[in-house]
Design an enzyme around this catalytic site. Structure first.
Site, PDB file in Angstrom:
ATOM      1  N   ALA A 140     -64.908 -60.994  24.942  1.00 38.02           N
ATOM      2  CA  ALA A 140     -64.863 -60.876  23.482  1.00 38.02           C
ATOM      3  C   ALA A 140     -65.701 -61.926  22.746  1.00 38.02           C
ATOM      4  CB  ALA A 140     -63.408 -60.905  23.007  1.00 38.02           C
ATOM      5  N   ASP A 142     -58.883 -60.004  24.073  1.00 35.76           N
ATOM      6  CA  ASP A 142     -59.951 -59.356  23.318  1.00 35.76           C
ATOM      7  C   ASP A 142     -59.562 -59.125  21.867  1.00 35.76           C
ATOM      8  OD1 ASP A 142     -62.340 -58.121  25.201  1.00 35.76           O
ATOM      9  OD2 ASP A 142     -60.492 -58.552  26.280  1.00 35.76           O
ATOM     10  N   ARG A 163     -68.652 -51.560  21.202  1.00 30.48           N
ATOM     11  CA  ARG A 163     -67.368 -51.780  21.877  1.00 30.48           C
ATOM     12  C   ARG A 163     -66.291 -51.847  20.796  1.00 30.48           C
ATOM     13  NH1 ARG A 163     -67.542 -54.517  26.844  1.00 30.48           N
ATOM     14  NH2 ARG A 163     -65.409 -53.738  27.060  1.00 30.48           N
ATOM     15  N   GLN A 184     -63.987 -57.480  37.743  1.00 31.70           N
ATOM     16  CA  GLN A 184     -64.504 -58.653  37.045  1.00 31.70           C
ATOM     17  C   GLN A 184     -63.876 -59.956  37.521  1.00 31.70           C
ATOM     18  OE1 GLN A 184     -63.568 -56.151  33.831  1.00 31.70           O
ATOM     19  NE2 GLN A 184     -65.346 -56.785  32.639  1.00 31.70           N
ATOM     20  N   ARG A 218     -70.401 -59.427  28.392  1.00 35.32           N
ATOM     21  CA  ARG A 218     -69.061 -58.924  28.119  1.00 35.32           C
ATOM     22  C   ARG A 218     -68.154 -60.143  27.894  1.00 35.32           C
ATOM     23  NH1 ARG A 218     -67.225 -61.846  31.479  1.00 35.32           N
ATOM     24  NH2 ARG A 218     -65.244 -60.781  31.367  1.00 35.32           N
TER      25      ARG A 218
END
Length: 365
Positions: A55, A242, A90, A201, A53
């Site tokens: 970007a 992102d 995504r 996270q 994960r």
């Protein structure tokens, strides 16, 4: 970066191009495990389930996923199918589309028989460029931290949200890169780490990284940041992105907007750190136009962790039957962003600021 003294990147190819290896981020911080991706489907599942994960790393993984697909079908139709499969994983991170567009353009110019080898070469180039960009972001951002340290005459307290460190890229990271560079140069830095619900996270990944690098830090509840700012305990906020629009709006992990509002109210500088590949030059209004991923309700209703006896367990934390919404990202308007830290330098979060760093984009428009 290093784990137990050994250098690692978050993704690296096997010799011969039969597979790539990634760090399984769903197992951190309690287990450090590597996962082998040997097919297009492996790469797509890894992105969708957040084994990988962040970007920039999503983009690089997609590039390698397309390369793996070329071993099976390097035709024009094969390129289209593989790109479509990966693009659907995504929707918010623009690096995913950017990497796929770049890979497809390069492959279409080559004879079909050469595409499999070329795809791995191009994916590796994208990975190397990401490392160089993140290192440059670190150098530019570290100057900001050094200036604050000199002015303050003491440690710089940085607040960050989610994970925008080396685990979110190939190496170094975006928001954490300035912290690593400053720390390594002897600038005293302390980081407040938002836990970053619902996937934690910050608590799981950012704290893991900072521990490994020896950077002083404190994990805080998501809603504690504003309180700390009010009491003068935060000097600067640095987050990742992102997707950032051509006008400087910053899309990042849900909760970022609230931190920016608190920073603005307390006159604390708020920076977003990002590489070129995160900028969406086609969008001007991020709140209106950036698609926001809605993720599984179980991320909110359940938590997974390690019990005192070392076992892993998932438990429910929400009243049964309660409806749940789980938007994964929000958009911070450019007016709340002090500046954008990129591989080319720091600029205002405006169309003019970005055009100053990337004049070729203005010419292209």
């Amino acid at each position: 970066m290093k784990i137990d003294g050994r250098p690692y990147r978050t993704i690296f190819p096997e010799a011969g191009g039969n597979a790539v290896t990634v760090i399984d981020q769903t197992r951190l911080p309690f287990a450090f495990e590597l996962k082998r991706l040997a097919s297009l489907d492996d790469a797509a599942v890894a992105i969708r389930t957040m084994v990988v994960r962040g970007a920039p790393l999503i983009g690089v993984t997609a590039a390698y996923g397309l390369a793996l697909a070329m071993r099976e079908d390097a035709s024009e139709a094969g390129i289209e199918r593989a790109a479509a499969t990966l693009a659907a994983t995504r929707p918010t991170a623009i690096n995913l589309r950017w990497a796929l567009d770049r890979m497809a353009a390069v492959l279409r110019r080559a004879p079909e028989a050469e595409r499999a080898a070329l795809a791995f070469t191009e994916a590796a180039s994208i990975a190397e460029e990401d490392v160089a960009s993140c290192r440059a972001i670190g150098e530019h951002g570290a100057r900001i931290l050094a200036e604050i340290a000199v002015k303050k005459g003491g440690p710089v307290n940085v607040l960050t949200h989610c994970n925008a460190g080396w685990l979110a890229t190939v190496d170094w990271g975006t928001a954490l890169a300035p912290i690593y560079v400053a720390h390594d140069a002897g600038v005293p830095v302390h980081v407040f780490v938002d836990e970053t619900r619902p996937r934690n996270q910050g608590a799981a990944l950012t704290a893991f990284e900072l521990n490994a690098h020896g950077v002083p830090h404190t994990v805080i509840a998501d809603n504690a940041g504003g309180h700390l700012m009010q009491h003068g305990q935060v000097d600067v906020c640095i987050v990742g992105s992102d997707r950032t629009t051509a006008a400087g709006d910053v899309c990042n992990k849900i909760g970022t907007y609230l931190k920016a509002l608190a920073a603005s109210d307390n006159r604390i500088p708020f920076y977003a750190a990002l590489p070129f590949s995160t900028i969406d030059w086609t969008l001007a209004d991020g709140v209106r136009d950036i698609p926001i991923e809605e993720r599984d309700a179980r991320e909110v209703t359940h938590l997974t962790g390690r019990t005192d006896d070392g076992a892993f367990a998932t438990v429910a934390v929400v009243s049964p039957g309660s409806p749940v919404a789980n938007p994964a990202f929000d958009v911070t308007p450019a007016r709340l962003v002090t500046g954008l830290i990129t591989e080319r330098g720091v600029c205002a979060a405006t169309e003019e600021g970005l055009a100053g760093l990337y004049p070729e984009r203005r010419k292209a428009a």
